[in-house]
Motif scaffolding. Sequence first.
Motif, PDB file in Angstrom:
ATOM      1  N   THR A 217       0.843  -1.193   0.000  1.00  0.00           N
ATOM      2  CA  THR A 217       0.000   0.000   0.000  1.00  0.00           C
ATOM      3  C   THR A 217       0.880   1.246   0.000  1.00  0.00           C
ATOM      4  O   THR A 217       2.100   1.169   0.160  1.00  0.00           O
ATOM      5  N   LEU A 218       0.245   2.396  -0.151  1.00  0.00           N
ATOM      6  CA  LEU A 218       0.991   3.650  -0.272  1.00  0.00           C
ATOM      7  C   LEU A 218       1.827   3.970   0.972  1.00  0.00           C
ATOM      8  O   LEU A 218       3.003   4.339   0.837  1.00  0.00           O
ATOM      9  N   PRO A 219       1.284   3.863   2.187  1.00  0.00           N
ATOM     10  CA  PRO A 219       2.145   4.102   3.363  1.00  0.00           C
ATOM     11  C   PRO A 219       3.335   3.151   3.421  1.00  0.00           C
ATOM     12  O   PRO A 219       4.432   3.560   3.837  1.00  0.00           O
ATOM     13  N   MET A 220       3.154   1.902   3.018  1.00  0.00           N
ATOM     14  CA  MET A 220       4.271   0.962   2.984  1.00  0.00           C
ATOM     15  C   MET A 220       5.310   1.372   1.950  1.00  0.00           C
ATOM     16  O   MET A 220       6.516   1.244   2.175  1.00  0.00           O
ATOM     17  N   GLN A 221       4.850   1.880   0.806  1.00  0.00           N
ATOM     18  CA  GLN A 221       5.767   2.350  -0.235  1.00  0.00           C
ATOM     19  C   GLN A 221       6.565   3.553   0.249  1.00  0.00           C
ATOM     20  O   GLN A 221       7.777   3.653  -0.003  1.00  0.00           O
ATOM     21  N   ILE A 222       5.900   4.458   0.951  1.00  0.00           N
ATOM     22  CA  ILE A 222       6.603   5.623   1.498  1.00  0.00           C
ATOM     23  C   ILE A 222       7.661   5.188   2.496  1.00  0.00           C
ATOM     24  O   ILE A 222       8.789   5.699   2.497  1.00  0.00           O
ATOM     25  N   PHE A 223       7.318   4.232   3.346  1.00  0.00           N
ATOM     26  CA  PHE A 223       8.278   3.721   4.323  1.00  0.00           C
ATOM     27  C   PHE A 223       9.494   3.114   3.626  1.00  0.00           C
ATOM     28  O   PHE A 223      10.641   3.318   4.044  1.00  0.00           O
ATOM     29  N   ALA A 224       9.256   2.368   2.546  1.00  0.00           N
ATOM     30  CA  ALA A 224      10.361   1.765   1.810  1.00  0.00           C
ATOM     31  C   ALA A 224      11.241   2.828   1.152  1.00  0.00           C
ATOM     32  O   ALA A 224      12.472   2.677   1.085  1.00  0.00           O
ATOM     33  N   MET A 225      10.626   3.925   0.703  1.00  0.00           N
ATOM     34  CA  MET A 225      11.387   4.977   0.027  1.00  0.00           C
ATOM     35  C   MET A 225      12.237   5.780   1.001  1.00  0.00           C
ATOM     36  O   MET A 225      13.390   6.107   0.696  1.00  0.00           O
ATOM     37  N   ILE A 226      11.703   6.102   2.181  1.00  0.00           N
ATOM     38  CA  ILE A 226      12.448   6.954   3.112  1.00  0.00           C
ATOM     39  C   ILE A 226      13.595   6.206   3.775  1.00  0.00           C
ATOM     40  O   ILE A 226      14.471   6.828   4.393  1.00  0.00           O
ATOM     41  N   ARG A 227      13.621   4.895   3.657  1.00  0.00           N
ATOM     42  CA  ARG A 227      14.759   4.135   4.186  1.00  0.00           C
ATOM     43  C   ARG A 227      16.040   4.477   3.436  1.00  0.00           C
ATOM     44  O   ARG A 227      17.139   4.305   3.962  1.00  0.00           O
ATOM     45  N   PHE A 228      15.921   4.971   2.217  1.00  0.00           N
ATOM     46  CA  PHE A 228      17.083   5.343   1.412  1.00  0.00           C
ATOM     47  C   PHE A 228      17.226   6.863   1.300  1.00  0.00           C
ATOM     48  O   PHE A 228      17.968   7.361   0.465  1.00  0.00           O
ATOM     49  N   GLY A 229      16.478   7.613   2.139  1.00  0.00           N
ATOM     50  CA  GLY A 229      16.565   9.064   2.138  1.00  0.00           C
ATOM     51  C   GLY A 229      15.310   9.716   1.604  1.00  0.00           C
ATOM     52  O   GLY A 229      14.633   9.184   0.727  1.00  0.00           O
ATOM     53  N   VAL A 230      15.004  10.897   2.146  1.00  0.00           N
ATOM     54  CA  VAL A 230      13.812  11.641   1.737  1.00  0.00           C
ATOM     55  C   VAL A 230      14.096  12.354   0.423  1.00  0.00           C
ATOM     56  O   VAL A 230      15.113  13.019   0.266  1.00  0.00           O
ATOM     57  N   THR A 231      13.195  12.216  -0.532  1.00  0.00           N
ATOM     58  CA  THR A 231      13.318  12.884  -1.823  1.00  0.00           C
ATOM     59  C   THR A 231      12.149  13.850  -2.000  1.00  0.00           C
ATOM     60  O   THR A 231      11.122  13.737  -1.315  1.00  0.00           O
ATOM     61  N   PRO A 232      12.260  14.825  -2.927  1.00  0.00           N
ATOM     62  CA  PRO A 232      11.132  15.743  -3.161  1.00  0.00           C
ATOM     63  C   PRO A 232       9.858  15.020  -3.585  1.00  0.00           C
ATOM     64  O   PRO A 232       8.760  15.524  -3.361  1.00  0.00           O
ATOM     65  N   GLU A 233       9.985  13.846  -4.205  1.00  0.00           N
ATOM     66  CA  GLU A 233       8.793  13.073  -4.560  1.00  0.00           C
ATOM     67  C   GLU A 233       7.999  12.681  -3.321  1.00  0.00           C
ATOM     68  O   GLU A 233       6.767  12.707  -3.330  1.00  0.00           O
ATOM     69  N   ILE A 234       8.709  12.326  -2.255  1.00  0.00           N
ATOM     70  CA  ILE A 234       8.034  11.954  -1.013  1.00  0.00           C
ATOM     71  C   ILE A 234       7.331  13.161  -0.410  1.00  0.00           C
ATOM     72  O   ILE A 234       6.220  13.061   0.113  1.00  0.00           O
ATOM     73  N   ASN A 235       7.972  14.333  -0.495  1.00  0.00           N
ATOM     74  CA  ASN A 235       7.326  15.549  -0.005  1.00  0.00           C
ATOM     75  C   ASN A 235       6.032  15.827  -0.770  1.00  0.00           C
ATOM     76  O   ASN A 235       5.007  16.197  -0.186  1.00  0.00           O
ATOM     77  N   ALA A 236       6.088  15.660  -2.105  1.00  0.00           N
ATOM     78  CA  ALA A 236       4.887  15.881  -2.921  1.00  0.00           C
ATOM     79  C   ALA A 236       3.808  14.869  -2.586  1.00  0.00           C
ATOM     80  O   ALA A 236       2.619  15.216  -2.460  1.00  0.00           O
ATOM     81  N   LEU A 237       4.202  13.604  -2.426  1.00  0.00           N
ATOM     82  CA  LEU A 237       3.243  12.553  -2.088  1.00  0.00           C
ATOM     83  C   LEU A 237       2.619  12.797  -0.720  1.00  0.00           C
ATOM     84  O   LEU A 237       1.405  12.672  -0.549  1.00  0.00           O
ATOM     85  N   ALA A 238       3.442  13.169   0.265  1.00  0.00           N
ATOM     86  CA  ALA A 238       2.930  13.452   1.607  1.00  0.00           C
ATOM     87  C   ALA A 238       1.980  14.639   1.591  1.00  0.00           C
ATOM     88  O   ALA A 238       0.971  14.651   2.309  1.00  0.00           O
ATOM     89  N   THR A 239       2.264  15.638   0.772  1.00  0.00           N
ATOM     90  CA  THR A 239       1.387  16.808   0.661  1.00  0.00           C
ATOM     91  C   THR A 239       0.019  16.426   0.113  1.00  0.00           C
ATOM     92  O   THR A 239      -1.026  16.862   0.628  1.00  0.00           O
ATOM     93  N   LEU A 240       0.005  15.590  -0.931  1.00  0.00           N
ATOM     94  CA  LEU A 240      -1.269  15.165  -1.519  1.00  0.00           C
ATOM     95  C   LEU A 240      -2.085  14.317  -0.543  1.00  0.00           C
ATOM     96  O   LEU A 240      -3.303  14.500  -0.418  1.00  0.00           O
ATOM     97  N   ILE A 241      -1.413  13.394   0.152  1.00  0.00           N
ATOM     98  CA  ILE A 241      -2.112  12.554   1.128  1.00  0.00           C
ATOM     99  C   ILE A 241      -2.679  13.401   2.264  1.00  0.00           C
ATOM    100  O   ILE A 241      -3.817  13.206   2.697  1.00  0.00           O
ATOM    101  N   MET A 242      -1.885  14.351   2.738  1.00  0.00           N
ATOM    102  CA  MET A 242      -2.337  15.208   3.826  1.00  0.00           C
ATOM    103  C   MET A 242      -3.538  16.057   3.393  1.00  0.00           C
ATOM    104  O   MET A 242      -4.512  16.203   4.137  1.00  0.00           O
ATOM    105  N   ALA A 243      -3.470  16.619   2.188  1.00  0.00           N
ATOM    106  CA  ALA A 243      -4.579  17.434   1.692  1.00  0.00           C
ATOM    107  C   ALA A 243      -5.853  16.602   1.570  1.00  0.00           C
ATOM    108  O   ALA A 243      -6.943  17.047   1.969  1.00  0.00           O
ATOM    109  N   PHE A 244      -5.724  15.393   1.047  1.00  0.00           N
ATOM    110  CA  PHE A 244      -6.884  14.512   0.933  1.00  0.00           C
ATOM    111  C   PHE A 244      -7.459  14.169   2.305  1.00  0.00           C
ATOM    112  O   PHE A 244      -8.677  14.192   2.511  1.00  0.00           O
TER     113      PHE A 244
END
Length: 263
Positions: A217-244
């Motif tokens: 799922t999306l939260p699991m994907q985010i967790f897998a991505m941040i294990r290798f460092g935060v990227t601007p894509e994660i910031n954009a994804l977190a912004t969209l999830i938060m807005a929703f």
Amino acid sequence: MASQANPRLMFAILAAVFAFLYVPISVLVALSFNDGGLPTAWTGFSVKWYGALFRNGDIMSAALNTLIVAIVSTVLATLFGTLLAIGVEIRRRKGRFLETIIFAPMIIPDIVLAIALLSFFSLLNVTMGLHTVILSHVVFNLAFVCSVVRARLKTFDWSVVEASADLGASTVTTLRRIVIPVLLPAIVAGGLLAFTLSVDEFIIAFFTAGAGRSSITLPMQIFAMIRFGVTPEINALATLIMAFSVVALALSQRLNRGGLPGQ
């Protein structure tokens, strides 16, 4: 002087609390529009990371899984949660222990519930996958939907149900034409709350998804991505999830206060 100092002190404390809560979120939203590749250094305004986000196949696949889980689990949790709320309200004088059991998932820490569900599926030799995540989210959301609908039932006039029965209406007809229309705002509010919780939920999905990308799922994907460092894509994804999440929760609160929009 004391009467003037107290409001100022309360305002200062309130401002500090809101700053602590929302300044990090504001920074995250701002950095999602950062032109540079570094997620912590501002180099200019750009929306290119939102475009990169939608071109990322792994994220889109995880988002699709999240939508499937959220929609199916919300429908089931809303249906069973509404019926459960009606049944508990009718029997409220006969069993307080029943209420304790029903609302336990709201009180139990997510990690405990996740381990319990994992043990249950393992005991039954159930193959983990998207279906186990859906069932787990139904269990998790059931209590929330039930509590929202029960709050509406507190002001429900049960004499109209008795009048409907006296006039010859069946139980199904009374439920369909009287009870459900009255409870509809709370049902929709509970469904929106369940959908939001399902989209954001990570721990239970992580424990019950099993192996393979087909159930990520999306939260699991985010967790897998941040294990290798935060990227601007994660910031954009977190912004969209938060807005929703904010929009869905605000609409849920609006409906739960009574009446659908425009009524």
